[in-house]
Design a protein around this motif. Sequence first.
Motif, PDB file in Angstrom:
ATOM      1  N   VAL A  31       4.191 -63.640  13.111  1.00  0.00           N
ATOM      2  CA  VAL A  31       4.166 -62.820  14.325  1.00  0.00           C
ATOM      3  C   VAL A  31       4.605 -63.696  15.485  1.00  0.00           C
ATOM      4  O   VAL A  31       4.201 -64.854  15.600  1.00  0.00           O
ATOM      5  CB  VAL A  31       2.764 -62.198  14.579  1.00  0.00           C
ATOM      6  CG1 VAL A  31       1.689 -63.253  14.775  1.00  0.00           C
ATOM      7  CG2 VAL A  31       2.800 -61.243  15.770  1.00  0.00           C
ATOM      8  N   LYS A  69      -1.234 -57.085  14.870  1.00  0.00           N
ATOM      9  CA  LYS A  69      -0.131 -57.804  14.234  1.00  0.00           C
ATOM     10  C   LYS A  69      -0.554 -59.231  13.908  1.00  0.00           C
ATOM     11  O   LYS A  69      -0.198 -59.769  12.855  1.00  0.00           O
ATOM     12  CB  LYS A  69       1.107 -57.801  15.140  1.00  0.00           C
ATOM     13  CG  LYS A  69       1.742 -56.433  15.293  1.00  0.00           C
ATOM     14  CD  LYS A  69       2.905 -56.473  16.279  1.00  0.00           C
ATOM     15  CE  LYS A  69       3.497 -55.104  16.512  1.00  0.00           C
ATOM     16  NZ  LYS A  69       4.632 -55.136  17.459  1.00  0.00           N
ATOM     17  N   HIS A  89      -0.770 -55.737  19.388  1.00  0.00           N
ATOM     18  CA  HIS A  89      -0.292 -57.087  19.089  1.00  0.00           C
ATOM     19  C   HIS A  89      -1.380 -57.915  18.400  1.00  0.00           C
ATOM     20  O   HIS A  89      -1.083 -58.718  17.511  1.00  0.00           O
ATOM     21  CB  HIS A  89       0.224 -57.786  20.348  1.00  0.00           C
ATOM     22  CG  HIS A  89       1.264 -58.810  20.030  1.00  0.00           C
ATOM     23  ND1 HIS A  89       2.541 -58.491  19.649  1.00  0.00           N
ATOM     24  CD2 HIS A  89       1.201 -60.159  19.986  1.00  0.00           C
ATOM     25  CE1 HIS A  89       3.216 -59.590  19.391  1.00  0.00           C
ATOM     26  NE2 HIS A  89       2.419 -60.612  19.601  1.00  0.00           N
ATOM     27  N   LEU A 118       6.975 -59.896  12.693  1.00  0.00           N
ATOM     28  CA  LEU A 118       6.344 -58.933  13.594  1.00  0.00           C
ATOM     29  C   LEU A 118       6.557 -59.462  15.006  1.00  0.00           C
ATOM     30  O   LEU A 118       6.365 -60.647  15.265  1.00  0.00           O
ATOM     31  CB  LEU A 118       4.850 -58.819  13.287  1.00  0.00           C
ATOM     32  CG  LEU A 118       4.472 -58.504  11.837  1.00  0.00           C
ATOM     33  CD1 LEU A 118       2.964 -58.576  11.652  1.00  0.00           C
ATOM     34  CD2 LEU A 118       5.011 -57.160  11.436  1.00  0.00           C
ATOM     35  N   SER A 119       6.949 -58.591  15.908  1.00  0.00           N
ATOM     36  CA  SER A 119       7.287 -59.042  17.260  1.00  0.00           C
ATOM     37  C   SER A 119       6.850 -58.006  18.281  1.00  0.00           C
ATOM     38  O   SER A 119       6.235 -56.994  17.934  1.00  0.00           O
ATOM     39  CB  SER A 119       8.803 -59.282  17.340  1.00  0.00           C
ATOM     40  OG  SER A 119       9.149 -59.910  18.552  1.00  0.00           O
ATOM     41  N   ALA A 152      -0.587 -61.142  10.181  1.00  0.00           N
ATOM     42  CA  ALA A 152       0.327 -62.257   9.970  1.00  0.00           C
ATOM     43  C   ALA A 152      -0.325 -63.432   9.253  1.00  0.00           C
ATOM     44  O   ALA A 152      -1.532 -63.653   9.341  1.00  0.00           O
ATOM     45  CB  ALA A 152       0.885 -62.721  11.312  1.00  0.00           C
TER      46      ALA A 152
END
Length: 115
Positions: free
Chosen positions: A15, A74, A71, A41-42, A78
Amino acid sequence: MNDTDILTDLPLIVVLCGSTEFMDEFAETNLRETAKGRIVLSVGCNMKQPHPLWADPTDAELLKERLDRLHKAKIRLADQVIVVGTRIGTSTRSEIGYARALGKPIAYLHPEVAA
């Protein structure tokens, strides 16, 4: 490759964290990590750019809170966190702290800003 191999042989998930002022670096890092065979993942929104979804200040605040929660989800998914950018602001510092609390390995593209 059978179905079991597909489920157990997942690529590393990374991420990207950092300020959206570094969107070019996000894009380049996404490209490089994807080329290495990693799932990236961004950030999904750059609220520093005008858009109707966050034109209203109330909508913008609600969206920012939703994006912060997203986020962090995410980060939970990750295997590793990669911090982009040459400056670490409040939100990124919070994400780094969250990742550390979860025991996630953290890499800095610019080690001099390591928090």
